[in-house]
Design an enzyme around this catalytic site. Structure first.
Site, PDB file in Angstrom:
ATOM      1  N   SER A 124      13.627  38.915  -9.365  1.00 18.47           N
ATOM      2  CA  SER A 124      13.107  38.216 -10.531  1.00 18.47           C
ATOM      3  C   SER A 124      14.418  37.409 -11.208  1.00 18.47           C
ATOM      4  O   SER A 124      15.719  38.010 -10.929  1.00 18.47           O
ATOM      5  CB  SER A 124      12.849  39.493 -11.717  1.00 18.47           C
ATOM      6  OG  SER A 124      13.071  39.017 -13.014  1.00 18.47           O
ATOM      7  N   TYR A 148      14.844  47.976 -15.463  1.00 19.55           N
ATOM      8  CA  TYR A 148      14.156  47.292 -14.822  1.00 19.55           C
ATOM      9  C   TYR A 148      14.862  46.216 -13.902  1.00 19.55           C
ATOM     10  O   TYR A 148      14.723  46.011 -12.715  1.00 19.55           O
ATOM     11  CB  TYR A 148      12.845  46.465 -15.627  1.00 19.55           C
ATOM     12  CG  TYR A 148      12.194  45.328 -14.904  1.00 19.55           C
ATOM     13  CD1 TYR A 148      11.250  45.620 -13.676  1.00 19.55           C
ATOM     14  CD2 TYR A 148      12.542  44.081 -15.287  1.00 19.55           C
ATOM     15  CE1 TYR A 148      10.813  44.692 -12.910  1.00 19.55           C
ATOM     16  CE2 TYR A 148      11.876  42.700 -14.279  1.00 19.55           C
ATOM     17  CZ  TYR A 148      10.998  43.165 -13.372  1.00 19.55           C
ATOM     18  OH  TYR A 148      10.501  42.461 -12.634  1.00 19.55           O
ATOM     19  N   LYS A 152      15.886  45.605  -9.574  1.00 21.33           N
ATOM     20  CA  LYS A 152      15.442  44.542  -8.797  1.00 21.33           C
ATOM     21  C   LYS A 152      17.060  44.020  -8.272  1.00 21.33           C
ATOM     22  O   LYS A 152      16.956  43.920  -6.840  1.00 21.33           O
ATOM     23  CB  LYS A 152      15.106  43.299  -9.983  1.00 21.33           C
ATOM     24  CG  LYS A 152      13.747  43.446 -10.273  1.00 21.33           C
ATOM     25  CD  LYS A 152      12.833  43.395  -9.199  1.00 21.33           C
ATOM     26  CE  LYS A 152      11.211  43.706  -9.711  1.00 21.33           C
ATOM     27  NZ  LYS A 152      10.394  44.069  -8.607  1.00 21.33           N
TER      28      LYS A 152
END
Ligand code: NAD
Ligand code: UD1
Length: 331
Positions: A124, A148, A152
């Site tokens: 992302s 989150y 990644k």
């Protein structure tokens, strides 16, 4: 090629399954349905005419996932399975670290054990943090504001190290900007649980009358009109980016931005949506949302040069297709 798609019942995964089949690949989907429904694969069948072998398996459970590797001989895999709600990751960090990191490690381990050397990973643009736009792949990563984003960044490092240690392992790390839109059939799209966090699903639900009005988070950023600027990318373009990445995999880990390179503000998106669909989207301006940055858009030339891929669809198609799906969607 015969491709394993984890998280293939989800939003981006289901569109990518369609693109893979249209390009002549065969696909097996693994998903634990924690954020999706099996009916998405029925819709994929309607679009492509193909049955998709499906395993209801959690990718973190090695013994279950291994059975899938035993039953098939894969040429490559695309790893979409993951939890993705930023706010929820702050409330449940352990669940996010466990799910997103263990799934990546288990999958990489089995891929190497079974000689599946083509590995495409969903990352992302959030890993860039608050860098200077446009974001290019060579930037040093800044800490993100949430677990989150950290999962990644960590998954990228795990896969890069795995590729360094195994000269046959070819990894493509794809950093998505803001995926929106839906397949032009209106049969698959994004259907978040509960009240949406992201802009486009919020806009479509306001347009449908499910929500009263959009709250625009801040109009005092240093941007064209003071509202946040993002690089929205049509999910079908994004799906095609995965097929291009699979076709161009070479040894080592390679990072690509998948974005359009064009920034659009919140108010520009609302205006485009209203015009494209001839429908009003009432909104009010409220305070900034904590953790948001002013601008996020891609330097998109590396994917064009090395993968031969560029996004083709503009903001009007994104708005039209998002609305078409929302109108069809019974939920
Ligand atoms: P999604 O929630 O629609 O799809 C993810 C799928 O993975 C779901 O079907 C879910 O049930 C499944 N899943 C989750 N954990 C699993 C597990 N342990 N085992 C098996 N299945 C599991 O999300 P999406 O928008 O399609 O995102 C796909 C990937 O792209 C995710 O990794 C996400 O973090 C990443 N990503 C998404 C965006 C975005 O804005 N949508 C942006 C950047 C990156
Ligand atoms: C969010 C996540 C990011 C993730 C990305 C794609 C946060 C802080 N960031 O990014 O980590 O990679 O989704 O899934 O959640 N907006 C409104 N009103 C709304 C919703 C959004 O004004 O109701 C604005 C936001 O302030 C932002 C823009 O719309 O300027 C886009 O927001 P959103 O769709 O949530 O995506 P990101 O913030 O880019």
């Amino acid at each position: 090629m015969h491709i394993l798609v984890t998280g293939g019942a989800g939003y981006i995964g289901s569109h990518t399954v369609v693109s893979l089949i249209e390009e002549g690949h065969s696909v097996v989907v693994v998903d634990n349905l924690s954020n999706s429904q099996l009916s998405a694969l029925d819709s994929v069948k309607k679009i492509t005419g193909k049955d998709i072998p499906f395993y209801h398996v959690d990718v973190t459970v090695e013994s279950e996932l291994e059975k899938v590797f035993q039953a098939h001989s894969f040429d490559g895999l695309i790893h979409f399975a993951g939890l993705k709600a930023v706010g929820e990751s702050v409330e449940k960090p352990l669940a996010y670290y466990y799910n997103n990191l263990v799934s990546t490690m288990v999958l990489a381990k089995l891929a190497q054990a079974y000689g599946v050397n083509r590995f495409v990973f969903s990352s992302s643009a959030t890993v860039y943090g608050d860098n200077q736009v446009p974001f290019h792949e060579g930037l040093d990563l800044l800490p993100t504001t949430n677990p989150y984003g950290e999962t990644k960044a960590m998954s990228e490092r795990i896969l890069s190290d795995a590729a360094k240690a195994n000269p046959n392992f070819a990894v493509s790390i794809l950093r998505y900007f803001n995926p929106v839109g839906a397949h032009e059939s209106g049969l698959i799209g994004e259907s978040p649980n509960g009240i949406p966090n992201n802009l486009m699903p919020f806009v479509t639900q306001v347009a449908k009358g499910k929500l009263k009005q959009l709250r625009v988070f801040g109009n005092d950023y240093d941007t064209v009109d003071g509202t946040g600027v993002r690089d929205y990318i049509h999910v079908v373009d994004l799906a095609e980016g995965h097929v291009a990445a699979l076709n161009h995999l070479t040894e080592g880990a390679h990072i690509f931005n998948l974005g359009t390179g064009k920034g659009t503000s919140v108010l520009e998106l609302v205006e485009a949506f209203e015009k494209a669909n001839e429908i009003e989207v009432p909104y009010e301006i409220v305070d900034r949302r904590p953790g948001d940055i002013a601008s996020c858009y891609a330097e998109a030339s590396k994917a064009k040069k090395e993968l031969g891929w560029t996004a083709k669809k503009g903001i009007v198609e994104m708005c039209r297709d998002s609305w078409k799906f929302e109108k069809n969607f019974q939920g």
